[in-house]
Design an enzyme around this catalytic site. Structure first.
Site, PDB file in Angstrom:
ATOM      1  CB  ALA A  90      -6.234  23.935  12.494  1.00  0.00           C
ATOM      2  N   GLY A 147       0.322  24.372  18.394  1.00  0.00           N
ATOM      3  CA  GLY A 147       1.070  25.722  17.956  1.00  0.00           C
ATOM      4  C   GLY A 147       0.130  25.187  16.757  1.00  0.00           C
ATOM      5  CB  CYS A 148      -0.509  22.608  14.149  1.00  0.00           C
ATOM      6  SG  CYS A 148       1.217  21.977  14.162  1.00  0.00           S
ATOM      7  CB  THR A 149      -4.307  22.532  18.045  1.00  0.00           C
ATOM      8  OG1 THR A 149      -3.885  21.299  17.612  1.00  0.00           O
ATOM      9  CG2 THR A 149      -6.279  23.098  18.121  1.00  0.00           C
TER      10      THR A 149
END
Length: 150
Positions: free
Chosen positions: A48, A43-45
């Site tokens: 970003a 999710g964070c990738t």
């Protein structure tokens, strides 16, 4: 708890190159400040990369994008290089900004309670006041939603 119209808490944290960056450095510009749990997670990738894809549109609007997690400087360096992230990533291992913005919260995962960063985005105006708060954002649509709101 932070609310719209209140001054954004100032902080000084190191970026992926170990250089101290303060929120006050950007007075006079809008800032999109997004807090995320961890580098290199799915999710964070996605979040970003969505900000990276929209980066030129943010720059055209004179908006600074800053991502903050509790990951180390070296983790941010590898994350930014791996995904060609052009915006500022700040390391907050001592939870200074994370706690000041109220995003260090109890989370429940598979019935287990723990504390962690709740994915949240703030838009801070040119006078360093909170203009918008977006709690529990979706990684894939967060950047587009902010651009649309701007």
């Amino acid at each position: 708890m932070l609310t719209i119209g209140t001054p954004a808490p100032n902080f000084t944290l190191c970026d992926k190159n170990g250089i101290p960056v303060s929120l006050s450095d950007f007075r006079g510009q809008k800032v999109v400040l997004y807090f995320y749990p961890r580098d290199n997670t799915p999710g964070c990738t996605r979040q970003a990369c969505a900000f990276a894809e929209a980066y030129d549109a943010f720059r055209e609007k004179n908006v600074v994008v800053i991502g903050i997690s509790k990951d180390s400087i070296s983790s941010h360096t590898k994350f930014a290089e791996k995904y060609n992230l052009p915006f500022i990533l700040l390391s907050d291992p001592d939870l200074v900004a994370i706690k000041a913005y109220g995003v260090w919260q109890e989370k429940k995962l598979y019935g287990k309670l723990s504390f962690g960063v709740v994915r949240t985005t703030f838009v801070i105006d040119e006078n360093s006041c909170i203009e918008r708060i977006m709690p529990k954002v979706k990684p894939d649509t967060n950047a587009a939603e902010i651009l649309e709101a701007l």
